[in-house]
Design a protein around this motif. Structure first.
Motif, mmCIF file in Angstrom:
data_model
loop_
_atom_site.group_PDB
_atom_site.id
_atom_site.type_symbol
_atom_site.label_atom_id
_atom_site.label_comp_id
_atom_site.label_asym_id
_atom_site.label_seq_id
_atom_site.Cartn_x
_atom_site.Cartn_y
_atom_site.Cartn_z
ATOM 1 N N ALA A 109 0.830 -1.206 0.000
ATOM 2 C CA ALA A 109 0.000 0.000 0.000
ATOM 3 C C ALA A 109 0.866 1.258 0.000
ATOM 4 O O ALA A 109 0.557 2.242 -0.694
ATOM 5 C CB ALA A 109 -0.924 -0.020 1.218
ATOM 6 N N GLN A 110 1.982 1.235 0.775
ATOM 7 C CA GLN A 110 2.856 2.406 0.798
ATOM 8 C C GLN A 110 3.526 2.624 -0.565
ATOM 9 O O GLN A 110 3.683 3.768 -1.018
ATOM 10 C CB GLN A 110 3.913 2.239 1.878
ATOM 11 C CG GLN A 110 3.347 2.354 3.284
ATOM 12 C CD GLN A 110 4.397 2.166 4.346
ATOM 13 O OE1 GLN A 110 5.519 1.805 4.012
ATOM 14 N NE2 GLN A 110 4.044 2.409 5.607
ATOM 15 N N GLU A 111 3.908 1.530 -1.215
ATOM 16 C CA GLU A 111 4.493 1.683 -2.547
ATOM 17 C C GLU A 111 3.479 2.262 -3.529
ATOM 18 O O GLU A 111 3.808 3.109 -4.377
ATOM 19 C CB GLU A 111 5.002 0.328 -3.033
ATOM 20 C CG GLU A 111 6.221 -0.166 -2.257
ATOM 21 C CD GLU A 111 6.649 -1.557 -2.694
ATOM 22 O OE1 GLU A 111 5.890 -2.153 -3.491
ATOM 23 O OE2 GLU A 111 7.723 -2.021 -2.258
ATOM 24 N N GLN A 112 2.229 1.815 -3.413
ATOM 25 C CA GLN A 112 1.178 2.397 -4.265
ATOM 26 C C GLN A 112 1.000 3.883 -3.963
ATOM 27 O O GLN A 112 0.766 4.704 -4.865
ATOM 28 C CB GLN A 112 -0.125 1.638 -4.045
ATOM 29 C CG GLN A 112 -0.093 0.204 -4.563
ATOM 30 C CD GLN A 112 -1.380 -0.546 -4.282
ATOM 31 O OE1 GLN A 112 -2.269 -0.001 -3.626
ATOM 32 N NE2 GLN A 112 -1.481 -1.769 -4.784
ATOM 33 N N HIS A 113 1.101 4.239 -2.662
ATOM 34 C CA HIS A 113 0.961 5.649 -2.287
ATOM 35 C C HIS A 113 2.091 6.476 -2.912
ATOM 36 O O HIS A 113 1.859 7.587 -3.408
ATOM 37 C CB HIS A 113 0.977 5.766 -0.770
ATOM 38 C CG HIS A 113 0.836 7.178 -0.278
ATOM 39 N ND1 HIS A 113 -0.300 7.942 -0.462
ATOM 40 C CD2 HIS A 113 1.716 7.972 0.389
ATOM 41 C CE1 HIS A 113 -0.117 9.141 0.067
ATOM 42 N NE2 HIS A 113 1.104 9.183 0.606
ATOM 43 N N VAL A 114 3.333 5.931 -2.865
ATOM 44 C CA VAL A 114 4.460 6.646 -3.470
ATOM 45 C C VAL A 114 4.257 6.812 -4.968
ATOM 46 O O VAL A 114 4.517 7.873 -5.545
ATOM 47 C CB VAL A 114 5.768 5.879 -3.175
ATOM 48 C CG1 VAL A 114 6.923 6.455 -3.974
ATOM 49 C CG2 VAL A 114 6.080 5.961 -1.678
ATOM 50 N N ARG A 115 3.782 5.732 -5.619
ATOM 51 C CA ARG A 115 3.515 5.855 -7.057
ATOM 52 C C ARG A 115 2.443 6.918 -7.334
ATOM 53 O O ARG A 115 2.517 7.676 -8.307
ATOM 54 C CB ARG A 115 3.078 4.490 -7.608
ATOM 55 C CG ARG A 115 4.235 3.499 -7.739
ATOM 56 C CD ARG A 115 3.843 2.331 -8.646
ATOM 57 N NE ARG A 115 2.751 1.570 -8.077
ATOM 58 C CZ ARG A 115 2.931 0.536 -7.259
ATOM 59 N NH1 ARG A 115 4.164 0.153 -6.939
ATOM 60 N NH2 ARG A 115 1.899 -0.110 -6.778
ATOM 61 N N GLY A 116 1.424 6.988 -6.436
ATOM 62 C CA GLY A 116 0.406 8.031 -6.615
ATOM 63 C C GLY A 116 0.999 9.417 -6.501
ATOM 64 O O GLY A 116 0.636 10.323 -7.252
ATOM 65 N N LEU A 117 1.923 9.597 -5.526
ATOM 66 C CA LEU A 117 2.561 10.908 -5.381
ATOM 67 C C LEU A 117 3.389 11.261 -6.617
ATOM 68 O O LEU A 117 3.402 12.410 -7.078
ATOM 69 C CB LEU A 117 3.448 10.920 -4.142
ATOM 70 C CG LEU A 117 2.712 10.852 -2.792
ATOM 71 C CD1 LEU A 117 3.718 10.736 -1.644
ATOM 72 C CD2 LEU A 117 1.828 12.076 -2.598
ATOM 73 N N LEU A 118 4.090 10.235 -7.136
ATOM 74 C CA LEU A 118 4.866 10.493 -8.359
ATOM 75 C C LEU A 118 3.961 10.858 -9.531
ATOM 76 O O LEU A 118 4.289 11.731 -10.353
ATOM 77 C CB LEU A 118 5.719 9.260 -8.695
ATOM 78 C CG LEU A 118 6.836 8.943 -7.693
ATOM 79 C CD1 LEU A 118 7.521 7.638 -8.069
ATOM 80 C CD2 LEU A 118 7.853 10.074 -7.652
#
Length: 333
Positions: free
Chosen positions: A297-306
């Protein structure tokens, strides 16, 4: 990425605090401001980047869109570094939990192995106890047979003693009858005492000899009776000693049975502890799965920020401004 959670934003905050106090932002001063954490190489690199940024700002003032783009880039880089640091901490915690779980699992396996060895030893002790019990039962049966034989011998001896007592009584009766007959003979032959004195004295001597013989027989029989009584007492003492030994063996057998029962209870408790450890293992596996999902989920959040950062760059480009490439974007491209 800086070790221990050190990033460019943290270094910039420490440098600004030092400048506000009027101190020179050297590498050692910044590291002390950060609580003596972080690599000096990383701090030096971030200080050079911050100084270069300030020099660039001093040469040409940036527009609002460029400042906004730099701020967005810095925030994105900070968020990415914080997310990576959080992921690294989660992974480290998960690795520690896995090591702890493996250690507990190895300990549980060692405990199970020891319990198996103890169970084998107890089984061997039980087999030996059962064999000893069988041997003791045979010995007890033999002792009971010997005791019965001794009791029978005692009864036979008592019967023989009774027979000898009866013979003694008969001999005493004969002796009394002989005395009565002698007295009667004396009274009957009183008138003929002088004529039959020699024959009478011979008869008296003969009777005295018989009396001494009877008395000697009585003494011998009394000695035999005394010996029989001694033998009887000895046999009774031996029977009592055998009975004491049998009771001692019976107590030892009961103690061994209690020891076996305690060992079986220890084995049952060990199996229960093994079940608890297995449940803990399952719980740790579930926790590891949960941490994996959280990491995803955190990796998905980082991808969303990118993606949001890319959209912001696209919007800036659409208004006619091309933001300069950030160091993080350059490394990604």
């Amino acid at each position: 990425m800086a070790r221990g959670g050190i990033n460019k934003a943290v270094v910039q905050k420490a440098r600004t605090a030092l400048l506000a106090r009027g101190e020179h932002p050297s590498i050692d001063a910044v590291r002390i401001e950060l609580g003596n954490t972080g690599s000096k190489t990383t701090i030096h690199r971030y200080l050079k980047e911050l100084e270069a940024t300030e020099l660039a700002r001093g040469k040409a003032p940036l527009g609002l869109s460029e400042q906004l783009a730099n701020l967005v880039n810095q925030l994105a880089e900070q968020m990415q570094e914080e997310a990576q640091a959080s992921v690294a901490e989660e992974r480290a915690a998960l690795a520690r939990e896995r090591l702890e779980h493996q250690s507990r699992l190895l300990q549980a396996q060692e405990n199970i192995r020891q319990l198996v060895v103890q169970n084998t030893d107890l089984a061997e002790q039980l087999q030996a106890s059962q064999e000893a019990l069988q041997q003791e039962r045979l010995q007890r049966q033999n002792a009971e047979v010997d005791n019965a034989r001794l009791l029978q011998m005692q009864a036979d001896q008592e019967l023989r003693i009774g027979e000898r007592d009866e013979q003694i009584r008969l001999l005493e009766g004969n002796h009394q009858h002989a005395r009565d007959a002698l007295e009667h003979f004396r009274q009957a032959s009183k008138e003929q005492r002088e004529q039959e004195q020699r024959r009478h004295e011979a008869q008296v001597q003969q009777m005295q000899i018989e009396l001494r013989t009877l008395q000697q027989s009585l003494v011998v029989r009394q000695d035999e009776i005394t010996q029989l009584h001694r033998d009887n007492a000895r046999l009774l003492a031996e029977a009592q000693q055998q009975r004491k030994e049998w009771m001692t063996q019976q107590r030892q057998l009961e103690e061994r049975e209690r020891t076996l029962a305690d060992s079986q209870q220890v084995l049952v408790r060990a199996e229960q502890d093994n079940g608890v450890l297995q449940e803990r293992c399952n719980a740790l596996r579930a926790e590891a799965n949960r941490l994996g999902e959280k990491l995803t989920a955190q990796e998905q959040h980082v991808r969303g920020l990118l993606e949001r950062l890319a959209e912001a760059n696209t919007q800036l480009k659409s208004v006619g401004h091309v933001p300069p490439k950030h160091e993080g974007e350059a490394s990604q491209s």
